[in-house]
Motif scaffolding. Structure first.
Motif, PDB file in Angstrom:
ATOM      1  N   ILE A  47       0.846  -1.125   0.146  1.00  0.00           N
ATOM      2  CA  ILE A  47       0.096  -0.040  -0.235  1.00  0.00           C
ATOM      3  C   ILE A  47       1.012   1.243  -0.089  1.00  0.00           C
ATOM      4  O   ILE A  47       0.722   1.765  -0.938  1.00  0.00           O
ATOM      5  N   GLU A  48       2.596   1.073   0.450  1.00  0.00           N
ATOM      6  CA  GLU A  48       2.603   2.436   0.635  1.00  0.00           C
ATOM      7  C   GLU A  48       3.035   2.493  -0.599  1.00  0.00           C
ATOM      8  O   GLU A  48       2.830   3.610  -0.662  1.00  0.00           O
ATOM      9  N   GLU A  49       3.319   2.120  -1.388  1.00  0.00           N
ATOM     10  CA  GLU A  49       3.739   2.134  -2.524  1.00  0.00           C
ATOM     11  C   GLU A  49       2.662   2.480  -3.142  1.00  0.00           C
ATOM     12  O   GLU A  49       2.937   3.997  -4.553  1.00  0.00           O
ATOM     13  N   ALA A  50       2.004   1.902  -3.317  1.00  0.00           N
ATOM     14  CA  ALA A  50      -0.017   2.582  -3.924  1.00  0.00           C
ATOM     15  C   ALA A  50      -0.005   4.082  -3.854  1.00  0.00           C
ATOM     16  O   ALA A  50      -0.343   4.904  -4.782  1.00  0.00           O
ATOM     17  N   LEU A  51      -0.016   3.950  -2.092  1.00  0.00           N
ATOM     18  CA  LEU A  51       0.176   5.597  -1.930  1.00  0.00           C
ATOM     19  C   LEU A  51       0.699   6.972  -2.532  1.00  0.00           C
ATOM     20  O   LEU A  51       0.703   7.887  -3.127  1.00  0.00           O
ATOM     21  N   ARG A  52       2.263   5.865  -2.804  1.00  0.00           N
ATOM     22  CA  ARG A  52       3.395   7.199  -3.200  1.00  0.00           C
ATOM     23  C   ARG A  52       2.676   7.898  -4.527  1.00  0.00           C
ATOM     24  O   ARG A  52       2.827   8.480  -5.532  1.00  0.00           O
ATOM     25  N   VAL A  53       2.559   6.495  -5.453  1.00  0.00           N
ATOM     26  CA  VAL A  53       1.916   6.384  -6.608  1.00  0.00           C
ATOM     27  C   VAL A  53       0.979   7.256  -7.260  1.00  0.00           C
ATOM     28  O   VAL A  53       0.787   8.711  -8.318  1.00  0.00           O
ATOM     29  N   VAL A  54      -0.718   6.888  -6.374  1.00  0.00           N
ATOM     30  CA  VAL A  54      -1.124   8.018  -6.305  1.00  0.00           C
ATOM     31  C   VAL A  54      -1.304   9.910  -5.981  1.00  0.00           C
ATOM     32  O   VAL A  54      -1.959  10.432  -6.566  1.00  0.00           O
ATOM     33  N   LEU A  55      -0.158   9.866  -5.342  1.00  0.00           N
ATOM     34  CA  LEU A  55      -0.068  11.394  -4.383  1.00  0.00           C
ATOM     35  C   LEU A  55       0.758  11.956  -5.418  1.00  0.00           C
ATOM     36  O   LEU A  55       1.007  13.190  -5.346  1.00  0.00           O
ATOM     37  N   SER A  56       1.854  11.326  -5.593  1.00  0.00           N
ATOM     38  CA  SER A  56       2.737  11.848  -6.797  1.00  0.00           C
ATOM     39  C   SER A  56       1.984  12.338  -8.033  1.00  0.00           C
ATOM     40  O   SER A  56       1.883  13.417  -8.471  1.00  0.00           O
ATOM     41  N   SER A  57       0.895  11.429  -8.645  1.00  0.00           N
ATOM     42  CA  SER A  57       0.040  11.618  -9.296  1.00  0.00           C
ATOM     43  C   SER A  57      -0.634  12.905  -9.465  1.00  0.00           C
ATOM     44  O   SER A  57      -1.028  13.915  -9.921  1.00  0.00           O
ATOM     45  N   PHE A  58      -1.250  13.114  -8.395  1.00  0.00           N
ATOM     46  CA  PHE A  58      -1.980  13.864  -7.714  1.00  0.00           C
ATOM     47  C   PHE A  58      -1.512  15.049  -7.554  1.00  0.00           C
ATOM     48  O   PHE A  58      -2.021  16.488  -8.157  1.00  0.00           O
ATOM     49  N   SER A  59      -0.164  15.249  -7.480  1.00  0.00           N
ATOM     50  CA  SER A  59       0.386  16.328  -7.323  1.00  0.00           C
ATOM     51  C   SER A  59       0.935  17.384  -8.196  1.00  0.00           C
ATOM     52  O   SER A  59       0.778  17.953  -9.043  1.00  0.00           O
ATOM     53  N   THR A  86       0.705   8.692   4.742  1.00  0.00           N
ATOM     54  CA  THR A  86       0.152   9.840   3.563  1.00  0.00           C
ATOM     55  C   THR A  86       0.295  11.145   4.249  1.00  0.00           C
ATOM     56  O   THR A  86       0.764  11.676   3.148  1.00  0.00           O
ATOM     57  N   ARG A  87       0.293  11.456   5.516  1.00  0.00           N
ATOM     58  CA  ARG A  87       1.109  12.841   5.696  1.00  0.00           C
ATOM     59  C   ARG A  87       2.002  13.371   5.245  1.00  0.00           C
ATOM     60  O   ARG A  87       2.236  13.936   4.638  1.00  0.00           O
ATOM     61  N   ASP A  88       3.370  12.060   6.062  1.00  0.00           N
ATOM     62  CA  ASP A  88       4.343  12.077   5.485  1.00  0.00           C
ATOM     63  C   ASP A  88       5.033  12.595   3.583  1.00  0.00           C
ATOM     64  O   ASP A  88       5.290  13.340   2.878  1.00  0.00           O
ATOM     65  N   LEU A  89       4.452  11.603   3.065  1.00  0.00           N
ATOM     66  CA  LEU A  89       3.914  11.669   1.060  1.00  0.00           C
ATOM     67  C   LEU A  89       2.674  13.295   1.244  1.00  0.00           C
ATOM     68  O   LEU A  89       4.168  13.971   0.097  1.00  0.00           O
ATOM     69  N   ALA A  90       2.474  13.233   1.324  1.00  0.00           N
ATOM     70  CA  ALA A  90       1.199  14.408   0.812  1.00  0.00           C
ATOM     71  C   ALA A  90       2.915  15.828   0.830  1.00  0.00           C
ATOM     72  O   ALA A  90       2.807  16.477   0.407  1.00  0.00           O
ATOM     73  N   PHE A  91       3.464  16.041   2.212  1.00  0.00           N
ATOM     74  CA  PHE A  91       3.974  16.582   2.262  1.00  0.00           C
ATOM     75  C   PHE A  91       5.138  16.915   1.215  1.00  0.00           C
ATOM     76  O   PHE A  91       5.815  18.012   0.747  1.00  0.00           O
ATOM     77  N   ARG A  92       5.752  15.089   1.377  1.00  0.00           N
ATOM     78  CA  ARG A  92       6.770  15.381   0.268  1.00  0.00           C
ATOM     79  C   ARG A  92       5.810  15.740  -0.875  1.00  0.00           C
ATOM     80  O   ARG A  92       7.385  16.595  -1.857  1.00  0.00           O
ATOM     81  N   PHE A  93       5.092  16.071  -1.700  1.00  0.00           N
ATOM     82  CA  PHE A  93       4.804  16.390  -2.808  1.00  0.00           C
ATOM     83  C   PHE A  93       4.496  17.164  -2.867  1.00  0.00           C
ATOM     84  O   PHE A  93       3.702  18.234  -3.934  1.00  0.00           O
TER      85      PHE A  93
END
Length: 172
Positions: A47-59, A86-93
């Motif tokens: 799921i972490e990899e999926a979150l990364r892909v989805v949040l990166s694309s959303f960004s 999720t928060r960490d990835l959102a911040f990163r993107f």
């Protein structure tokens, strides 16, 4: 117990805000990290990899003024803190101010008001499709059928979430 009360309060507040806000949002219901549907029937290691892909694309591709609601799976055991990840990835993107995390609650009203649903291969996708909600599938799902799900990829989905053809979905 205190953590559960805090998470329930967060969920109630977010559900209330989503029910009354005119701000458009997409919905990404998480699946269980250990689910064979993720490990065997998706391109993701978890799921972490999926979150990364989805949040990166959303960004990179979602229209300004739209939000993304990440919904925790109701049977998640809490071993991984998906809210913090999720928060960490959102911040990163650079999209921390556009991401909402829903730790619990009924997915139906959230899905109903969404502009579209991002799913790996969850049965939540069929729920959204049955309500006429556009859905993009990132894994292998039996309902990933031309005319039912969005076939042009995640990056384009944010700009052009096309609803399912109700006749094709009914035939499915």
């Amino acid at each position: 117990l205190r953590r559960t009360k805090e998470r329930n309060a967060e969920a109630t507040a977010l559900l209330s805000r989503l029910a009354t806000s005119e701000e458009p949002y997409f919905l990404f219901p998480l699946q269980l990290d250990s689910d064979a549907q993720i490990r065997l029937h998706s391109p993701f290691s978890g799921i972490e990899e999926a979150l990364r892909v989805v949040l990166s694309s959303f960004s990179a591709h979602a229209p300004n003024g739209t939000r993304l609601v990440v919904k925790e799976h109701p049977l998640d055991n809490g071993v991984r803190d998906w809210q913090q990840i999720t928060r960490d990835l959102a911040f990163r993107f650079g999209i921390a101010d556009r991401i909402d995390y829903l730790p619990s609650g009924d997915i139906v009203p959230v899905a109903r008001r969404s502009k579209g649903m991002i799913t790996i291969n969850s049965t939540s996708g069929t729920l959204g499709l049955s309500m006429g909600i556009p859905a993009v599938v990132l894994g292998t799902a039996v309902y990933d059928i031309e005319g039912v799900t969005y076939g042009k990829g995640l990056d384009a989905f944010w700009q052009d979430p096309t609803p399912p053809d109700s006749a094709i979905f009914a035939a499915f």
